[in-house]
Structures are given as C-alpha cells and as structure tokens.
Design an enzyme around this catalytic site. Structure first.
Site, PDB file in Angstrom:
ATOM      1  N   ASP A  16      12.982 120.721 -10.629  1.00 50.90           N
ATOM      2  CA  ASP A  16      13.526 119.661 -11.005  1.00 50.90           C
ATOM      3  C   ASP A  16      15.274 120.753 -11.913  1.00 50.90           C
ATOM      4  O   ASP A  16      15.841 120.349 -10.828  1.00 50.90           O
ATOM      5  CB  ASP A  16      13.293 119.376 -12.758  1.00 50.90           C
ATOM      6  CG  ASP A  16      12.690 118.039 -12.675  1.00 50.90           C
ATOM      7  OD1 ASP A  16      11.854 117.516 -11.291  1.00 50.90           O
ATOM      8  OD2 ASP A  16      11.557 118.214 -13.090  1.00 50.90           O
ATOM      9  N   ASP A 126       9.655 116.788 -23.975  1.00 51.82           N
ATOM     10  CA  ASP A 126      10.334 118.360 -24.453  1.00 51.82           C
ATOM     11  C   ASP A 126      12.254 117.899 -24.585  1.00 51.82           C
ATOM     12  O   ASP A 126      12.735 118.819 -25.576  1.00 51.82           O
ATOM     13  CB  ASP A 126       9.973 118.813 -23.394  1.00 51.82           C
ATOM     14  CG  ASP A 126       9.229 119.962 -23.795  1.00 51.82           C
ATOM     15  OD1 ASP A 126       8.677 119.714 -24.524  1.00 51.82           O
ATOM     16  OD2 ASP A 126       8.146 120.352 -22.058  1.00 51.82           O
TER      17      ASP A 126
END
Length: 404
Positions: A16, A126
């Site tokens: 990512d 998150d």
C-alpha cells in the site's frame, strides 16, 4: 491539491505505502517524506527500509525508535486499566497507533510539512485512530488518505501501478494474509480467516509454538511489580521493552497467547482475526492476580468498570481525549497499591497464576482459614445477613400481607 508542498507519509514499505509514495507525488505534485516507527515489529521489517523509500521517490526517510516509549507510556498504562476488548482482544494494534501518530506529527513539524498521509483503508479502524490523533495534535495539517481518493480497488491494481512505474515490490498477488506486528503482539487477517467457519491453518501463526508441539514440561516465570510497573522478570531488573521481550520469548515457546475472534469494528462491520500476544497474556494475568490480592471488593469492581470503558476508548482511537486522561488517572490511583510478586506456570498454551504475594495484601490466613481461629466470630454473620437482605425480606412480607 496544488496547495500541498510537503507530505509526511507513514511508510512501512508494504504494498500500500509503496504505491502511495509515487501516487502522492503524481497527484499532489509535492515532496514526500517517509516516516517509519520502530515499535518492536522486528529488524526484518525495518532492514533496507530507508533505501526502499528513497528508491520509491521519498526525499528523505525518518525511522524513529519508539520501542521503550510504546511499552512504558502506552502498553503499561493500558494494562493498569485492565482493558480487554470484547472479552478477549488485548488491543495490540490499537495501542501502537497513538504513539506512531504522535511521532509522525513530530516529524512533520521538524521538516516543515503541511500534510500527513497514511495507508489505512476506508473499511478499517486505523483510519479513525490515526486521524483522531492528528486532529488532536495537529489540526492545522491536511490529512491525505489515498484509499479514499484513488480509483484502485484491489491488490492487483496496486501491483500493476508499481510495475508500470518500474518500482520494485516484495509483495505479490498470492500473498495470503494481512499482518501487523509490534512488541505486544502480531495480528493475522485475510486468507481462510475470512470464513469464520474455517479453522486457522498452521501457517497463520508465526510468533508462538503450536500448543500441541509445546514442551511436555511446564515452566514457571516470576514477575515483580512496583506501583503497577513490571520491574523484574525472574528476578532480573529490566526496562519495560526488554521485560516484555523476555516474556514474549518465554511464553511463545509454550504456545501461550493465541486467540481467534470475530470482533466488532468501529466502522460497523464485523471482522475475523487471529492474534498472538504471548508476553502480554502473561503480564495481564499476573497484574490481575496481584490486583485481586491488594484491592478490596468495591475498588476492584470500579477498576473493572474503568477497564470496560477504556477498552473502547483505546479501540476507537480516543487516546488524546479528556476521557482517556481521566480513566488513566483512575487506574493509576489503584496501581499505586499493585506491588508484589507473581509466579505464572506456562504449559501447552495455558498461563496459570500459581503463587502471589504483596506487602499490600488484604488476604489474611487468620480470617480465611477453614480451621479453628480466634479472630472471627461466625455468629456475627447472622446480623449481617439479616440487614443485607432486609429489602428482600420487607418485599416478601408485603406480598404476604404481613408488613405495612
């Protein structure tokens, strides 16, 4: 987008953030500074990270050692509250987020950045934890969350994006699990775990020995506390981080600390995860056993209420709030009494407290004995019970027409 000049990206070197690095430069036409937090995830995850960040387009890379701060200022206070999310989860991922976010803001201030960025998806917890911390610590900095902006939707999309720009990645389309590690634990999601009917295979677990393969002989470990702080393991004085690492090594060898749960995410969906928290499991059990020795019934009940509330505060990313401060202060007041020694026996996935002592102990063998004693007149219990159950007695008499 043109207003952004410099971004500090929380960078792990995974798929990512490897894609986010060039994407930020292309779409915001800005300088990107890589930031990585060492929270005890292991040298293998940090090795070569700076070179990789620079090769991906970062102007500089800051790797900040947060290991001792993480354990001392975030893990230990959480243990004092007794927080366990939904009865089982020891909050390993959640606890690391505020210390990482705090350090990321500090790097941003240091380099003069005007934005922060992270690789959290729009589905998870998150994003809330990081951005809640950013809001409390740096409300003037813009937050960029690429997963909520770009049109890539899969792992394959990200791999194709990197390949088209000749950026190397160790990730592959066949990677099965999503993992997050730190000094406290490692989490596992994805793969067969997405089916809650599917038992985790052996390859899921990476930190602990399979309890079936653990030693046939139990091992004991002693923990010494002073005012709620773990200060010694097996009689050796250790820093918070080193004490936890020692417990991790000892407990992991006996398969201690595995859980497999379906939990409620903050964003509303349920997720299935497997967690390994070997040292933390021993620490939490030892702390609770010492609390039970030194706190009276009403004090322990209230501390348990603090733990229930704090589990959600931590899980929901509300560390930098007034409620967090109040709950931690309450837990610390009880922790002042938590001094003493605990011995835990480890055997094939179990951790059992077998010995406990404290100078603040409220336990008295003279009172608790089943043998003869000279300190407790059992006939006094009759009056106590009569008064304790008085409301029930009055209610029953009224129903029978015998009281007015």
């Amino acid at each position: 987008m043109s207003n952004i000049k410099k971004v500090v990206l929380a960078y792990s070197g995974g798929l990512d953030t490897s894609a986010i690095m060039p994407w930020l430069k292309e779409n915001y036409d800005c300088e990107v500074v890589a930031f990585a937090a060492d929270v005890g995830q292991g040298d293998e995850e940090l090795e070569g990270l700076e070179a990789k960040a620079l090769a991906s387009g970062a102007s500089e890379c800051h790797i900040v050692d947060l290991k001792e701060e993480f354990v001392r200022d975030f893990i230990y206070p959480t243990v004092k509250t007794g927080a366990v999310y939904e009865g089982e989860y020891l909050l390993g991922t959640s606890m690391a987020r505020p210390v990482i976010a705090k350090a990321q803001v500090e790097v941003a201030r240091k380099v003069g950045a005007d934005a922060l960025s992270h690789g959290c998806t729009g589905k998870g917890n998150d994003q809330v934890r990081f951005e809640g911390a950013f809001a409390a610590l740096a409300p003037d900095l813009k937050v960029i969350a690429p997963w909520r902006e770009w049109d890539m939707v899969s792992r394959e999309d990200l791999l194709d994006y990197l390949a088209s720009r000749n950026i190397k990645s160790s990730a592959s389309a066949t990677k099965i699990y999503s993992r997050d590690a730190n000094a406290w634990h490692i989490s596992h999601e994805g793969g067969e775990l997405e089916d809650p009917w599917c038992e985790p295979s052996k390859q899921v677990w990476t930190m602990t020995v399979d309890p079936q393969d653990a030693p046939n002989t139990p091992e004991t470990v002693s923990l010494s506390f002073e005012k709620g702080e773990l200060v010694k393991v097996n009689g050796t004085s250790l820093s918070p981080y080193n004490a936890l690492m020692t417990l991790n090594t000892i407990a992991a060898a006996h398969g201690v600390g595995r859980i497999d749960i379906v939990e409620n995410r903050l964003v509303g969906m349920k997720s299935r995860g497997c967690y390994e928290t070997p040292g933390g499991t021993v620490l939490v059990k030892a702390y609770k056993a010492l609390e039970c020795l030194v706190l009276d019934k009403s004090a322990l009940k209230y501390r348990e209420q603090i733990g229930l509330e704090f589990a959600h505060v931590m899980y929901d990313g509300r560390w930098f709030t007034a409620l967090n401060d109040a709950l931690l202060a309450g837990a610390q007041s009880f922790a002042e009494l938590v001094t003493g020694d605990i011995v835990v026996k480890l055997y094939k996935g179990t951790a059992t407290v077998v010995q406990r002592r404290s100078p603040n102990s409220l336990y008295s063998e003279d009172f608790a004995t089943f043998g003869a004693d000279d300190v407790y007149d059992q006939s006094h219990a009759e009056g106590f019970i009569r008064l304790f159950s008085l409301s029930s007695r009055i209610k029953a008499l009224k129903s029978q027409g015998g009281a007015k």
